[in-house]
Design a protein around this motif. Sequence first.
Motif, PDB file in Angstrom:
ATOM      1  N   TYR A  35       0.859  -1.179   0.000  1.00 40.07           N
ATOM      2  CA  TYR A  35       0.000   0.000   0.000  1.00 40.07           C
ATOM      3  C   TYR A  35       0.900   1.235   0.000  1.00 40.07           C
ATOM      4  CZ  TYR A  35      -3.627   3.230   1.721  1.00 40.07           C
ATOM      5  OH  TYR A  35      -4.495   4.285   1.892  1.00 40.07           O
ATOM      6  N   TYR A 129     -15.243  -2.238   0.361  1.00 37.77           N
ATOM      7  CA  TYR A 129     -15.056  -2.947  -0.911  1.00 37.77           C
ATOM      8  C   TYR A 129     -15.929  -4.197  -0.941  1.00 37.77           C
ATOM      9  CZ  TYR A 129     -12.686  -5.252  -4.797  1.00 37.77           C
ATOM     10  OH  TYR A 129     -12.406  -5.875  -5.991  1.00 37.77           O
ATOM     11  N   THR A 132     -19.590  -3.107  -1.362  1.00 40.08           N
ATOM     12  CA  THR A 132     -19.816  -2.581  -2.710  1.00 40.08           C
ATOM     13  C   THR A 132     -19.837  -3.685  -3.760  1.00 40.08           C
ATOM     14  OG1 THR A 132     -18.732  -0.513  -2.102  1.00 40.08           O
ATOM     15  CG2 THR A 132     -18.922  -0.975  -4.452  1.00 40.08           C
ATOM     16  N   ASN A 133     -18.981  -4.694  -3.584  1.00 39.62           N
ATOM     17  CA  ASN A 133     -18.857  -5.760  -4.575  1.00 39.62           C
ATOM     18  C   ASN A 133     -19.599  -7.043  -4.184  1.00 39.62           C
ATOM     19  OD1 ASN A 133     -16.937  -4.626  -6.687  1.00 39.62           O
ATOM     20  ND2 ASN A 133     -15.915  -4.138  -4.771  1.00 39.62           N
ATOM     21  N   GLU A 159      -6.047  -6.911  -6.485  1.00 41.62           N
ATOM     22  CA  GLU A 159      -7.168  -6.044  -6.829  1.00 41.62           C
ATOM     23  C   GLU A 159      -7.364  -4.963  -5.755  1.00 41.62           C
ATOM     24  OE1 GLU A 159     -11.905  -6.873  -7.558  1.00 41.62           O
ATOM     25  OE2 GLU A 159     -10.491  -8.474  -8.008  1.00 41.62           O
ATOM     26  N   LEU A 160      -7.266  -5.376  -4.499  1.00 41.20           N
ATOM     27  CA  LEU A 160      -7.423  -4.416  -3.409  1.00 41.20           C
ATOM     28  C   LEU A 160      -6.227  -3.475  -3.293  1.00 41.20           C
ATOM     29  CD1 LEU A 160      -9.199  -6.598  -0.758  1.00 41.20           C
ATOM     30  CD2 LEU A 160      -9.950  -4.366  -1.537  1.00 41.20           C
ATOM     31  N   LYS A 162      -4.442  -2.381  -5.761  1.00 40.74           N
ATOM     32  CA  LYS A 162      -4.650  -1.394  -6.825  1.00 40.74           C
ATOM     33  C   LYS A 162      -5.724  -0.390  -6.418  1.00 40.74           C
ATOM     34  CE  LYS A 162      -5.759  -0.887 -11.755  1.00 40.74           C
ATOM     35  NZ  LYS A 162      -6.134   0.485 -11.542  1.00 40.74           N
ATOM     36  N   ALA A 163      -6.837  -0.876  -5.901  1.00 37.54           N
ATOM     37  CA  ALA A 163      -7.923   0.026  -5.488  1.00 37.54           C
ATOM     38  C   ALA A 163      -7.491   0.943  -4.357  1.00 37.54           C
ATOM     39  CB  ALA A 163      -9.154  -0.797  -5.079  1.00 37.54           C
ATOM     40  N   ASP A 166      -5.054   3.526  -5.785  1.00 31.03           N
ATOM     41  CA  ASP A 166      -5.795   4.490  -6.594  1.00 31.03           C
ATOM     42  C   ASP A 166      -6.528   5.479  -5.686  1.00 31.03           C
ATOM     43  OD1 ASP A 166      -4.888   3.246  -8.889  1.00 31.03           O
ATOM     44  OD2 ASP A 166      -6.790   2.241  -9.333  1.00 31.03           O
ATOM     45  N   SER A 167      -7.112   4.957  -4.616  1.00 36.23           N
ATOM     46  CA  SER A 167      -7.826   5.802  -3.664  1.00 36.23           C
ATOM     47  C   SER A 167      -6.867   6.762  -2.961  1.00 36.23           C
ATOM     48  CB  SER A 167      -8.524   4.923  -2.617  1.00 36.23           C
ATOM     49  OG  SER A 167      -9.038   5.678  -1.576  1.00 36.23           O
TER      50      SER A 167
END
Length: 170
Positions: A35, A129, A132-133, A159-160, A162-163, A166-167
């Motif tokens: 992270y 997450y 939401t998913n 995937e997490l 990256k998310a 990005d956040s």
Amino acid sequence: MKKISLLVISLITMASCQQTQKIGFVDNSKLINEYQEKIDVEAKYKTMIEASNKNTDSLAKAFQAEYQEFQAQAASMPQDKAQARYQQLGQKQQMLQQQIQMSEQQITVESQKEIDSLISKVRKFVKDYGKTNAYDYILGSNDAGSVMYGKEGDDLTDELIKALNDSYKK
């Protein structure tokens, strides 16, 4: 009539058994260590530690020079003055050590607060997450073995990461 009731009950039972839960898992260590915000926090504290170490080194060199100067002069000083100066230097050394220790402790406390806050933030992100998913469960794997095996397709770690990153960039 009984046959129809049995058939309906059987169909309902079969249908309820067919519902699958959406489950994924995350490698906790990898998620935290990759992270970007954690990487930035570590870099910030590494810089602070290096600056503190430089300061400590300069204080130690200055004290050492002062002590060596005293040792050179001690032989020509009266015993009582030499003893008094020796005690002053001992007190100064203790104060310097306390100052260094307090500085190190302050950095440690601050960094731990920031890491704890970051971990809470990641947990909340994973929870959001999952909601939401439409995940029923997102499990965490670690060296202790909470998830001993999981299909690669259920591994949400990359995937997490990256998310999260990005956040964080936002």
